[in-house]
Design an enzyme around this catalytic site. Structure first.
Site, PDB file in Angstrom:
ATOM      1  CD  GLU A   1       2.771  -6.888  -4.853  1.00  0.00           C
ATOM      2  OE1 GLU A   1       2.370  -6.271  -5.866  1.00  0.00           O
ATOM      3  OE2 GLU A   1       3.503  -6.367  -3.996  1.00  0.00           O
TER       4      GLU A   1
ATOM      5  CG  HIS B   1       2.100  -1.137   4.865  1.00  0.00           C
ATOM      6  ND1 HIS B   1       1.373  -0.212   4.167  1.00  0.00           N
ATOM      7  CD2 HIS B   1       3.126  -1.489   4.056  1.00  0.00           C
ATOM      8  CE1 HIS B   1       1.940  -0.004   2.984  1.00  0.00           C
ATOM      9  NE2 HIS B   1       3.003  -0.774   2.889  1.00  0.00           N
TER      10      HIS B   1
END
Lengths: 336, 325
Positions: free
Chosen positions: B60, B129
């Site tokens: 990321e 999540h």
């Protein structure tokens, strides 16, 4: 410039060598001046000097194309100057003056001059490696044959962004050159005490299918040749390189650090290998005369004096600068 | 008008901008060949090829850093972070680098880029999540923050984000991906920083974002039908810039403010809106401001636990009745 023919007789040549010498002097004298200004309480905040490491920034600065991009760390005065950024702009920024490269809004650790390809100094370790990769991607995408060069210290090799950026750049075959300046210390701690391999960058290269490249970072000629070789390769689509340049900083990590952790005699040993001393002796050995070098040294000192005077004469930034340039419209509004 | 799902509106918005502007490129994990884990970017690789639509390693920091480097050198990248929870692993890139660079460089560096990410609860994915983290982004000066609730807004606001000269964090609510709605055909560009009034009422102004907009609308319907309480519903759409004028004028009309947020209680975006309203239209208020939020806990995953944690239509109805009746 008067000099014997021998000085021009190899791959580097006299003109480039004089440029390399002049550039190293500019970096040295300017940072010495920055230190003096700090002692006079005119330079505020922190500053991280590259004294002793100038050959690397200078050699790349001379080797790079004007439209190439430099990304550097908070120890970035030298790399920014080496792209031709204004010296009064650098000193002015360190002094918090209006004439500073960033108008006093960034300080020592964020020197940037986009007009010269100096695309920023990044003060969070490792952050700029992916950013340099992104610039290289843009060059690749647009087919411009520009190269991004990213300088960082040995300590950076132990942070995740280093590894992410290397893998990413190799997989995408990006025209980016990663240059690790191994000055033996990550801040206050010997890099060898906290790293699994002897060469913190070069010994990791094989993990990313890159060749191991270690150069003497105090020899501007050697760095210059390495820079030209890998930048040419990258321009032609050959992908990234990871270069570890061995060097030593003559002062502490930052202005707050007297560097007492260094073993006795280590600094003296490295002062013998001072890149400017090495280069001056080389130029004389190649037939350049003392008077030529003295002229250059005096010229550079004059330039530093003038830049200092300009910076000192510059007022502090206008308070109006506080509420400018968060957004592209020049303003700071977050609501209507 | 065509009926599109929220996820198809994502692809439609990206495709519209990539067709228009060669500088627009798209990168992320599993976004090209797989079309995204939420299938929101299906077809883009076929349409625009691997030079412009690129799969990335699970890196990321590299993804966002590359978007930044590309943006400052002339491209207009759209980067995807698969789940907004993962913004935490590249938060340095967003909060320290992207958000601050224009300011620190005295305006030298422009960063026209968009970071898209799947945000919020409703999918039973658990605490790593399912978070709703738009308030993290809102707290950092230098990033624009957008969170659409409808397919049309996804396309129009995404296009506006791509065309915007500043970095935009674009939060897609992951349990809305299958929702259908009318989306204008052809080129469609909306405007950042504009809230929308979706329903007009007399008694109370509910201000909501993303999934909570739908729950606020459901609650407003129930309140009107069953309890005789008539509510205005404002979809904030964009937290930065924030359309405070619309919010203030709608609160002034009803004399009541209710915010409905997925954010955990402390420093959720509703707190900022409550503060602005208290500062600027206190004398128009007929009673205390009500913030309906997720409790200040990590999100649990089981159906009943998650449903009980995120503000529901029933809870909104109940809390508003308790305050207003």
């Amino acid at each position: 410039v008067k000099g014997k023919k021998a000085a021009a007789g190899d791959d580097i040549g006299r003109e480039t060598r004089l440029e390399l010498y002049r550039m190293q002097l500019e970096l040295r004298y300017c940072e010495q001046r920055a230190y003096d200004l700090f002692l006079q309480n005119l330079v505020k905040g922190t500053s991280h000097l590259s004294l002793g490491q100038e050959a690397i920034a200078a050699a790349f600065g001379v080797a790079m194309r004007l439209d190439d991009w430099t990304f550097c760390t908070y120890r970035g005065h030298a790399h920014t100057l080496a792209r031709g950024a204004s010296m009064s702009g650098v000193l002015g920024e360190l002094m918090g003056r209006e004439c500073g490269l960033l108008g006093g809004k960034g300080g020592s650790m964020h020197l940037t001059d986009v007009t010269k390809g100096a695309m920023g100094s990044y003060a969070i370790i490792g952050a700029h490696l992916p950013v340099a990769a992104g610039a290289a991607w843009s060059a690749q995408y647009r087919g411009t044959e520009q190269v991004a060069v990213c300088f960082f210290g040995d300590g950076t090799t132990n942070i995740g962004a280093f590894h992410e950026a290397l893998n990413f750049s190799v997989v995408w075959k990006l025209p980016v050159i990663f240059v690790c300046e191994n000055n033996l210390y990550m801040e206050y701690t010997p890099i060898s005490a906290v790293t699994a391999v002897e060469h913190p960058a070069a010994d990791r290269a094989s993990a990313y299918n890159l060749e191991k490249v270690v150069v003497d970072g105090n020899d501007a000629d050697g760095v210059y040749r390495t820079a030209v070789k890998y930048m040419n390769r990258a321009r032609k689509g050959g992908g990234p390189a990871l270069i570890e340049a061995m060097t030593y900083r003559h002062s502490g990590h930052s202005r707050a650090d007297p560097a007492k952790y260094r073993p006795e005699g280590e600094l003296d040993k490295w002062l013998e290998r001072d890149p400017l001393k090495i280069y001056r002796e080389r130029l004389l050995g190649l037939g350049l005369v003392e008077a030529t070098l003295k002229d250059i040294e005096a010229e550079v000192m004059r330039k530093v004096d003038e830049a200092t005077a300009t910076a000192k004469a510059s007022p502090p930034p206008s308070l109006a600068a506080i509420e400018k340039d968060v957004w592209a419209d020049g303003g700071v509004a977050w609501r209507n | 008008m065509a009926e599109l799902t929220y996820r198809d509106a994502v692809a439609a918005g990206i495709a519209q901008e990539m067709e228009r502007d060669e500088r627009v490129v798209f990168l992320g994990e599993d976004v090209a060949h797989a079309g995204g884990v939420f299938k929101a970017t299906v077809g883009l690789l076929d349409k625009f090829g691997p030079r412009r639509v690129r799969d990335c390693p699970i890196s990321e920091q590299a993804i966002i850093g590359a978007a930044m480097g590309a943006a400052m050198t002339g491209l207009r990248p759209i980067a995807e972070i698969m789940f907004s929870d993962f913004l935490a692993v590249c938060w340095d890139m967003i909060a320290n680098e992207i958000a601050k660079t224009r300011y620190m460089t005295n305006g030298q560096i422009a960063l026209p880029l968009v970071i898209r990410t799947a945000n919020g609860a409703g999918s039973r994915f658990g605490a790593q999540h399912s978070q709703s983290v738009e308030n993290w982004a809102m707290a950092v000066p230098g990033i624009k923050v957008v969170a659409p609730a409808f397919p049309a807004d996804v396309k129009g606001l995404l296009a506006a984000a791509v065309r915007d000269p500043d970095p935009v964090l674009f939060f897609e609510q992951k349990s809305l991906y299958s929702m259908k709605g009318e989306v204008p055909d052809g080129e469609y560009v909306d405007q950042l920083g504009t809230a929308k009034v979706l329903r007009h009422g007399k008694d109370c102004t509910i201000v909501a974002l993303a999934l909570m907009v739908h729950r606020a609308l459901g609650a407003a319907e129930t309140l009107e039908q069953q309890h005789g309480i008539s509510c205005t519903v404002v979809d904030v759409r964009s937290l930065v810039p924030l359309d405070t004028q619309t919010i203030l004028s709608e609160v002034a009309k009803t004399g009541r403010l209710v915010t409905v947020e997925e954010n955990p209680r402390l420093c959720g975006w509703g707190a900022e809106i409550a503060s602005i309203v208290a500062d600027e239209c206190f004398w128009d208020l007929d009673g205390p401001i009500l913030r309906i939020t997720t409790p200040h806990i990590p999100l649990p995953s089981a159906d009943q636990l998650e449903d009980h944690t995120i503000p529901s239509v029933e809870r909104i109805v109940r809390e508003i009745r308790e305050k207003i009746d």
